[in-house]
Structures are given as C-alpha cells and as structure tokens.
Design a protein around this motif. Structure first.
Motif, PDB file in Angstrom:
ATOM      1  N   ASP A 146       0.835  -1.200   0.000  1.00 36.85           N
ATOM      2  CA  ASP A 146       0.000   0.000   0.000  1.00 36.85           C
ATOM      3  C   ASP A 146       0.870   1.249   0.000  1.00 36.85           C
ATOM      4  OD1 ASP A 146      -2.152  -1.654   0.170  1.00 36.85           O
ATOM      5  OD2 ASP A 146      -3.046  -0.674   1.908  1.00 36.85           O
ATOM      6  N   THR A 188       0.797   4.157  -2.855  1.00 33.97           N
ATOM      7  CA  THR A 188       0.280   5.502  -2.580  1.00 33.97           C
ATOM      8  C   THR A 188       1.381   6.519  -2.342  1.00 33.97           C
ATOM      9  OG1 THR A 188       0.115   5.046  -0.220  1.00 33.97           O
ATOM     10  CG2 THR A 188      -1.808   4.539  -1.564  1.00 33.97           C
ATOM     11  N   PRO A 247      -2.353  12.898   0.681  1.00 30.71           N
ATOM     12  CA  PRO A 247      -2.999  12.122   1.746  1.00 30.71           C
ATOM     13  C   PRO A 247      -4.512  12.101   1.576  1.00 30.71           C
ATOM     14  CG  PRO A 247      -1.327  13.564   2.673  1.00 30.71           C
ATOM     15  CD  PRO A 247      -1.414  13.900   1.225  1.00 30.71           C
ATOM     16  N   GLU A 248      -5.056  13.202   1.084  1.00 31.58           N
ATOM     17  CA  GLU A 248      -6.521  13.241   0.886  1.00 31.58           C
ATOM     18  C   GLU A 248      -6.926  12.269  -0.206  1.00 31.58           C
ATOM     19  OE1 GLU A 248      -6.595  16.925  -0.836  1.00 31.58           O
ATOM     20  OE2 GLU A 248      -5.193  17.813   0.620  1.00 31.58           O
ATOM     21  N   GLU A 249      -6.140  12.249  -1.266  1.00 28.89           N
ATOM     22  CA  GLU A 249      -6.427  11.335  -2.361  1.00 28.89           C
ATOM     23  C   GLU A 249      -6.427   9.905  -1.857  1.00 28.89           C
ATOM     24  OE1 GLU A 249      -4.939  12.518  -6.775  1.00 28.89           O
ATOM     25  OE2 GLU A 249      -3.364  12.359  -5.269  1.00 28.89           O
ATOM     26  N   THR A 250      -5.375   9.588  -1.110  1.00 25.92           N
ATOM     27  CA  THR A 250      -5.263   8.237  -0.575  1.00 25.92           C
ATOM     28  C   THR A 250      -6.472   7.883   0.272  1.00 25.92           C
ATOM     29  OG1 THR A 250      -2.861   8.444  -0.520  1.00 25.92           O
ATOM     30  CG2 THR A 250      -3.842   6.698   0.802  1.00 25.92           C
ATOM     31  N   GLU A 251      -6.854   8.803   1.109  1.00 31.87           N
ATOM     32  CA  GLU A 251      -7.994   8.538   1.977  1.00 31.87           C
ATOM     33  C   GLU A 251      -9.277   8.392   1.170  1.00 31.87           C
ATOM     34  OE1 GLU A 251      -7.815   7.360   4.734  1.00 31.87           O
ATOM     35  OE2 GLU A 251     -10.003   7.164   4.795  1.00 31.87           O
ATOM     36  N   ALA A 252      -9.416   9.224   0.154  1.00 32.11           N
ATOM     37  CA  ALA A 252     -10.589   9.128  -0.712  1.00 32.11           C
ATOM     38  C   ALA A 252     -10.649   7.759  -1.383  1.00 32.11           C
ATOM     39  CB  ALA A 252     -10.558  10.230  -1.764  1.00 32.11           C
ATOM     40  N   ARG A 259      -9.243   4.928  -0.382  1.00 32.44           N
ATOM     41  CA  ARG A 259      -9.590   3.955   0.650  1.00 32.44           C
ATOM     42  C   ARG A 259     -11.091   3.919   0.905  1.00 32.44           C
ATOM     43  NH1 ARG A 259      -5.561   1.533   3.319  1.00 32.44           N
ATOM     44  NH2 ARG A 259      -3.683   2.776   3.124  1.00 32.44           N
ATOM     45  N   SER A 260     -11.641   5.091   1.053  1.00 33.73           N
ATOM     46  CA  SER A 260     -13.049   5.207   1.374  1.00 33.73           C
ATOM     47  C   SER A 260     -13.949   4.662   0.265  1.00 33.73           C
ATOM     48  CB  SER A 260     -13.364   6.681   1.649  1.00 33.73           C
ATOM     49  OG  SER A 260     -14.747   6.909   1.518  1.00 33.73           O
ATOM     50  N   ARG A 314     -13.735   0.899  -0.062  1.00 35.02           N
ATOM     51  CA  ARG A 314     -14.476   0.225   1.007  1.00 35.02           C
ATOM     52  C   ARG A 314     -15.950   0.152   0.634  1.00 35.02           C
ATOM     53  NH1 ARG A 314     -12.539   2.580   5.498  1.00 35.02           N
ATOM     54  NH2 ARG A 314     -13.785   4.431   5.063  1.00 35.02           N
ATOM     55  N   SER A 345      -8.754  -4.500   4.920  1.00 35.52           N
ATOM     56  CA  SER A 345      -8.905  -3.046   4.841  1.00 35.52           C
ATOM     57  C   SER A 345      -7.727  -2.438   4.083  1.00 35.52           C
ATOM     58  CB  SER A 345      -8.984  -2.447   6.237  1.00 35.52           C
ATOM     59  OG  SER A 345      -7.742  -2.604   6.886  1.00 35.52           O
TER      60      SER A 345
END
Lengths: 146, 146
Positions: free
Chosen positions: A115, A119, A124-129, A131-132, A135, B8
């Motif tokens: 991961d 990434t 960091p926002e892109e990565t979180e987006a 991930r979200s 999911r 996850s």
DNA sequence: CTTAAACGATTCAATCTTTGAACGATTTGG
DNA sequence: CCAAATCGTTCAAAGATTGAATCGTTTAAG
C-alpha cells in the motif's frame, strides 16, 4: 458517437490494476509457499464468518474441493487446525492457530507495505478518498469490508 | 502490535475488486466468444503503441505464443488484419479493421455500462475522485492511462 | 426403527489458461 | 558469406480450478 476509451473506464482500470497488485502481493507470499487464496482463507477464519469448509467455499466463491487443498497446505504449515464437528461429524471445523495468526499478520504487513509503495507520492486526501470509495465498493459487492 | 486487517488494505481490495469486475466484464464478452485479453489486444492496436506481435506481447506482459492465439481468434472474427512487414518479413503487423473498431466500441460501451452499475448511488465527487486516483495509479504502474 | 435422500469432505480426472522450449524463416553484424 | 540473433509459430507441459464420483454421516418419512 461515443469516443470514450476502454482504458479510461473504471472497469478496465480496476481489472488491470487488480491484476498487477495481486501479482505483486503474490510475489511477496511466494517465500512462504503460499498463494493469495491461502491468505483469503486465513482471513475468512479470522473474521469468524465461516468455519466449515463448505461455508468457506461459498464465501470465497470457490469450489469446495479447492478449499480442501488450501486447507491441506495451511494445516501442513500449522496455520490452521482441522477438527471434526462433534455435533455433525460430516463437518470439518477449521480454526486459526497462533501460528496462523502470526502468519496472517506477517502477510497483512506485506500488503500494508505494498500500500505504501502504491500511494507513495499521492496526496494524503487522495489516498484517503481511494480507501473510502474502495471500502464502499467492496461492501456493495459482497466483499469483506470491515 | 499492529492490528490492521488485511481486508482493509488497498492491495487486498484492489485485488478482490479487480477480480470481481474482470469476472463481470468477462461475462459480457462471452457472447462474442471473447475474453478480456482479446479486448486488451484490440486496445493496444487502437492506441498505436505497438503493432508487431512481439511488441504487443511485451506491452501486455504476456508470452508471445499467447499473442498468436489471441490474434488467430481476432483475425478469424475479422477484427484485425495480419500482414507481413515488408521491410522485415519476420514481423507480422497487426492492424484494426473497421469491424475491429466497432467491436472494441461495443465492448467499451459494455465496460461503461458496468461502470454505471458500480458507481450507481455514489456521490459524483466520489466517483470523480476514484477515476482520478485510478488514472494516477495506472500511469505510475506502466498501464495505459490515456 | 428403518431406510432413502441429502449433505459435507475428499479424491481424482478433466478443463482452461498460460508458459517455455524447439523449430523454421528471416535478418544482421562481423 | 556465415554465425548469431530475431520473430512468429507449434506443441507439449505446468498451474490453477472445477465437476463428478465416492465415502461416511445425518435427516426425515413411513
């Protein structure tokens, strides 16, 4: 006339990226003599969603006979324990051993490392987006999604 | 102690989602008697990135002998044309025919339809974010990314 | 109870996809 | 001009997965 390229399609990108990532994950598992499906089985056991081989097969969308060989290998490694269900002796109940937990943890760490590589350099926002959304997609498609 | 779940992890989710999506795409292709790799080949030709079979094989990360059988089938369908390169008669030059273009367009439409199903109910921003990040990841991993 | 049908696990042969090695035709560099 | 490299092709082999047959076990119907 529609001029969208196949390569810009989500379906195509998820497919190709999935293949690449699986291949890379697979390479890291090779040292243990395991393939992604073995880890999939360990994951099912950890989640507690199923314990009998048939239930596991259904959950993994795989033939029951394949579960047999996956379990054979994992048992050989001491990662799982196979016991006849006393209340229904047709069933084999699979349980994670402590070694199995450790093995799964190791492989999870390998995946997490992958991961990072994937990434690295992303916002960091892109990565979180990402991930979200993944999911959400996993959940909607009947895949394990915590 | 690290308690992240494998499920996850991006690697795992990309892998499983990729498999699911490829499977679904594959199902829609079945009517034409084609598999995803056939479409991958057509896509390479459309992109103009490679025309000789060996170059195509490298680009697709696949054995040259596999390209032979994929091309056999596509030629049989009239989707591509095979011609000896006059300046180097060892080489076969593959080109898309008009029928091939139409076939690719049809399959692209099928993929786009799959996209709709996948993203149905997602926030438009989420969808766009997903598209954007996947494009970035594709680019970074040597995959076609427009 | 008894027995036929259903069920879970297992084995094994068959299938499908892909690869690798061997070959023929062609090109290239010394 | 010739030896080595290159491209495409064929074919046998490898790897992964499935499906069918079998064995022991359970269930339900009479």
């Amino acid at each position: 006339m529609n001029d969208v390229k196949l390569t810009s399609t989500l379906a195509f990108r998820l497919g190709t990226l999935g293949a690449v990532v699986t291949e890379r994950f697979s390479a890291r598992l090779a040292g243990h003599g395991l393939k992604p499906k073995h880890i999939g089985l360990l994951t099912v056991l950890e989640s507690g969603t199923a314990t009998s081989q048939l239930d596991i097969a259904k959950l993994m969308n795989v033939a029951p006979s394949l579960v047999v060989s996956l379990a054979d290998r994992l048992e050989e490694l001491g990662a799982i324990q196979r016991e006849r269900d006393l209340s229904d002796r047709r069933r084999q109940t699979l349980t994670l051993t402590e070694e199995g937990r450790e093995l799964l943890a190791t492989c999870t760490a390998a995946a997490a490392e992958l991961d990072s590589e994937l990434t690295d350099g992303l916002d960091p926002e892109e990565t979180e987006a990402l991930r979200s959304v993944l999911r959400t997609l996993a959940r909607r498609n009947g895949l394990p999604a915590d």
